[in-house]
Each structure stands twice: as structure tokens, then as C-alpha cells.
Design a protein around this motif. Sequence first.
Motif, PDB file in Angstrom:
ATOM      1  N   ASN A  14     -15.030  -0.393   1.453  1.00 12.98           N
ATOM      2  CA  ASN A  14     -14.892   0.171   2.799  1.00 12.98           C
ATOM      3  C   ASN A  14     -16.241   0.540   3.412  1.00 12.98           C
ATOM      4  OD1 ASN A  14     -12.142  -0.085   2.583  1.00 12.98           O
ATOM      5  ND2 ASN A  14     -11.764   2.059   2.088  1.00 12.98           N
ATOM      6  N   SER A  26      -2.273  -7.113  -2.254  1.00 17.14           N
ATOM      7  CA  SER A  26      -3.267  -6.708  -1.256  1.00 17.14           C
ATOM      8  C   SER A  26      -4.375  -7.738  -1.071  1.00 17.14           C
ATOM      9  CB  SER A  26      -3.888  -5.363  -1.668  1.00 17.14           C
ATOM     10  OG  SER A  26      -4.531  -5.492  -2.908  1.00 17.14           O
ATOM     11  N   CYS A  27      -4.346  -8.829  -1.840  1.00 14.69           N
ATOM     12  CA  CYS A  27      -5.442  -9.801  -1.797  1.00 14.69           C
ATOM     13  C   CYS A  27      -5.097 -11.055  -1.007  1.00 14.69           C
ATOM     14  CB  CYS A  27      -5.825 -10.207  -3.228  1.00 14.69           C
ATOM     15  SG  CYS A  27      -6.338  -8.819  -4.263  1.00 14.69           S
ATOM     16  N   GLN A  76     -13.812   1.201  -6.297  1.00  9.87           N
ATOM     17  CA  GLN A  76     -14.061  -0.121  -5.739  1.00  9.87           C
ATOM     18  C   GLN A  76     -13.659  -0.179  -4.269  1.00  9.87           C
ATOM     19  OE1 GLN A  76     -11.980  -2.857  -8.270  1.00  9.87           O
ATOM     20  NE2 GLN A  76     -13.341  -2.535 -10.017  1.00  9.87           N
ATOM     21  N   MET A  77     -12.517   0.424  -3.944  1.00  8.97           N
ATOM     22  CA  MET A  77     -12.062   0.431  -2.562  1.00  8.97           C
ATOM     23  C   MET A  77     -13.025   1.206  -1.670  1.00  8.97           C
ATOM     24  SD  MET A  77      -9.743  -0.711  -0.552  1.00  8.97           S
ATOM     25  CE  MET A  77      -8.464  -1.218  -1.703  1.00  8.97           C
ATOM     26  N   LYS A  78     -13.529   2.321  -2.187  1.00 10.38           N
ATOM     27  CA  LYS A  78     -14.478   3.128  -1.415  1.00 10.38           C
ATOM     28  C   LYS A  78     -15.761   2.335  -1.148  1.00 10.38           C
ATOM     29  CE  LYS A  78     -16.737   7.657  -1.430  1.00 10.38           C
ATOM     30  NZ  LYS A  78     -16.942   8.917  -2.196  1.00 10.38           N
ATOM     31  N   SER A  97       0.827  -1.204   0.000  1.00  5.99           N
ATOM     32  CA  SER A  97       0.000   0.000   0.000  1.00  5.99           C
ATOM     33  C   SER A  97       0.864   1.259   0.000  1.00  5.99           C
ATOM     34  CB  SER A  97      -0.927   0.011   1.223  1.00  5.99           C
ATOM     35  OG  SER A  97      -1.804  -1.086   1.185  1.00  5.99           O
ATOM     36  N   SER A 132      -5.139   3.898  -3.069  1.00  3.88           N
ATOM     37  CA  SER A 132      -5.679   4.397  -4.332  1.00  3.88           C
ATOM     38  C   SER A 132      -6.100   5.858  -4.250  1.00  3.88           C
ATOM     39  CB  SER A 132      -6.887   3.548  -4.742  1.00  3.88           C
ATOM     40  OG  SER A 132      -6.531   2.208  -4.877  1.00  3.88           O
ATOM     41  N   ASN A 154      -4.685   4.524   2.396  1.00  2.00           N
ATOM     42  CA  ASN A 154      -5.500   4.446   1.179  1.00  2.00           C
ATOM     43  C   ASN A 154      -4.591   4.455  -0.025  1.00  2.00           C
ATOM     44  OD1 ASN A 154      -7.423   4.520  -0.792  1.00  2.00           O
ATOM     45  ND2 ASN A 154      -8.450   6.349  -0.059  1.00  2.00           N
TER      46      ASN A 154
END
Length: 420
Positions: free
Chosen positions: A295, A114-115, A290-292, A67, A278, A276
Motif C-alpha cells: 500500500n 485477492s490476486c 506485506q499488505m502495508k 476481504s 489483514s 483491510n
Amino acid sequence: MTEIILTQYSGKILGPIAKIIGYIMNSLYLFLNNVFGIQNIALCIILFTVIIYVLMFPLTYKQQKFSRLSQEMQPEINAIREKYKNKKDQVSIQKMNEETQMVYQKYGVSTMGSCLQLLINFPILLAMYQVIRNIPAYVSSVKDVFTPLVDKIMEISGYQDIMKSFLKEAGVGTIKLDFESTTTTANSIIDVLYAMPVHGWDVLRDSFAGLASIINETEAAMAHLNDFFTINIANSPLNLIGMGWGEKNFLLILGAILIPLASYGSQVLNIKLMPNASASGGENDAMARQMKTMNTVLPLFSLFMVFSVPVGLGIYWISGSVIRCIQQLFLNKYMKNLDLEKIIEQNKEKAKKKKEKQGIYENQIANAARINTRKITEPISNTEKEEKIRQSEEYAKTARKGSLLEKANMVKEFNERNNK
């Protein structure tokens, strides 16, 4: 629909994971009991969670490093995307992918970085659910608490019919009793006793009036084993709320509600502490969107899920979030002082060595490509032309009678005579 659950979960993937978790949980129970005299499943779950996240810390560190480096490399990735923004041909797409891959190699990160932790943690969560919903099948000491009562029940004449009636009255009618053998019968009765709601103990006392004393002892022992601040971890918050409402026990209702709220709050806090990766991609970046969304959805998912599963699983979920928050605080402090330039240089050196190992193979491909390309694109010299003409003339002399080649030779000779 609830089925017989005392036999350990037999799924091909989650089954073996559940057995490993059960073995660890049983070992923790024995350790706490033998060393400290503590008999409590909730504490075993918390200790198990600590062990899991300590073992997973190297993956957590790699994820955080990913990250942090992603934040640094994002401007370069965005520049490449902007460069090929309006180019949809195959060559441009290939070049964009190659340049993007070079940036990833430069910073030494993987698109799967990150997966990996999620891919490991999710099966553990599902397997943990199987263990918690059926603790006696995995923690032998808990099963032993039920055994004396079950033995007494099986000594009573006609207990099979009594147990069948008990299933409906206690609200566990969907569980099937198996009377094929002594072992399976005992196991299925323990299934019923562990799965029944709290009021089932009263129904059990009415059904087996002569066993009131041992029923009371077993109920008290299980209440102690499953107790978490006066909450029974074998029940779900929804069941506890219904029970508390019927008994006008508002403290029980409050405790049952606090479990899902604590799960939601710990998830939100954990997300806020996470870097964060991204953020620099802008609102138009698909990964950022997608991350937002993730979350926002994950804490809500934990909120609603914890309402319907046993409190024990909620304790695991909350404990994991709290441990991640503590880890994140230390990692955030460490990552601020991370020497990114040194890491980037090390990654460049690793990439260079990797390319050197692949160099011979790549050179062979390149040389073969150059040879094939030269045959197509390079002009033929005069010497090569004369040699080809000479080879054609030699071949023409071998023409068979009546063949097209012989007729072509005749036409050629006729043209040569007329041109003289």
C-alpha cells in the motif's frame, strides 16, 4: 532505445491483448466521431477504462467479498497458528494446513481470491502502454491523419536523405527508417512523425519547406486528437515540463506535474477505501506487513512511472483509480449489510456436497489403509498361529537333500528325541 513501432506490437502474450485493446479503441473513436462528432483519443481512453472496469466488476465484487470474509475468519486462522506455533514436525504442519483449509472452506474463500484481478489488470496495463505509445498502428483514423502528409513527403525527390537528417535534428534519431517497400516506408515515416517531440514540427517545416501548409494542417489535427486540457497525451510529463520550461509556459509545467500527482492521490484514496483484510492479524502477521508495504509502494510507483510514460497511460491509470473509488464506495455500503451467517451456511452446504461427491473415493482409500494397518498392528489369533505352524510343517516335508531346510529338520528331530 526506441524502435520501429508502427507495426503492431508482436509479443506472444501482450501482442494479442494489445490488438484487442486497439480494436476497442478504434471502435470507440469511430463511435464518438460518427455519433457526436468528437475526435479525441483521451476520451477514448477514459471510455475504454470505464468498459474494462465494468466488465471486471464481478471479479471486484468477489475480491471484496473475500476481504470481508477474511476479516471474519482471521481470528480462527490466528488461533490455529497459535495452536501449532512451536510445533515444527511434519505431522503438526500437516494438521495445521488441514485445519486452515477447513476454515477457508467454511467461509468459501480461496487463497488466490485477492490476486485474480491483479493478474488480469496488469497485462492490460502493459498492453495499453503499447497501444498508447503507437496510436496510429491501432486507430486507423489517426493513421489516416498522417497519410496525406506522408504521401506528399514521398513524392519529393531525395526524401530519404532529408528524412535521415530530420531524425537527428528532431531528436528521434534512434528510430530507424525502412525503405524496403512503399508500405513499410510510409509506416516508418508515420512512426517518426508520431514519436517526435512538439518542436519536431518546426524542424519538419524547415526540412520540407514546400509542404508547410499540409504540415500545419496535420499538426493542428494531431494536437486536437491528442489534446487533454491543452496537454498532448502523446508526450510524457517529463518532456512537457522540459518544453514548458524552455518556453516559459508555467501553466504547461503545472499541468504536467498534476498528472503524476493525480495518479498518486487517486491510488492513495483507493487504498484507504479498501477494506483491510489483514488488519486483525496484528503487526506480527506476515500478510499484514506485506499488505502495508504494498500500500505504500504502489502509489509511489504510479507517481514515478507516470512521469516517464505518455500522458495517455497516466489518464488510463487515473481513470481506473477513480472508477475503483466509486465502485468501492458502493461496495463498502453493500458489504456492511452482507448477511455473513447465510453465506457461511451456504458455503458449508457446498463443501458438504463436494465431500459427498468425493466420498466413495475417500472411503476406498480409508478401507485400504485400514486393511494394511491391521496386518501390522492387530494381534494374530491362536487359530491363525496354528494354521501358520501347520503350513510351515507341510513346507518342511518338501526339503531337498543337502539343503538348509533339511539340516534344520534334522536338528529339530534331534532336539525332539533328546527332550523325550
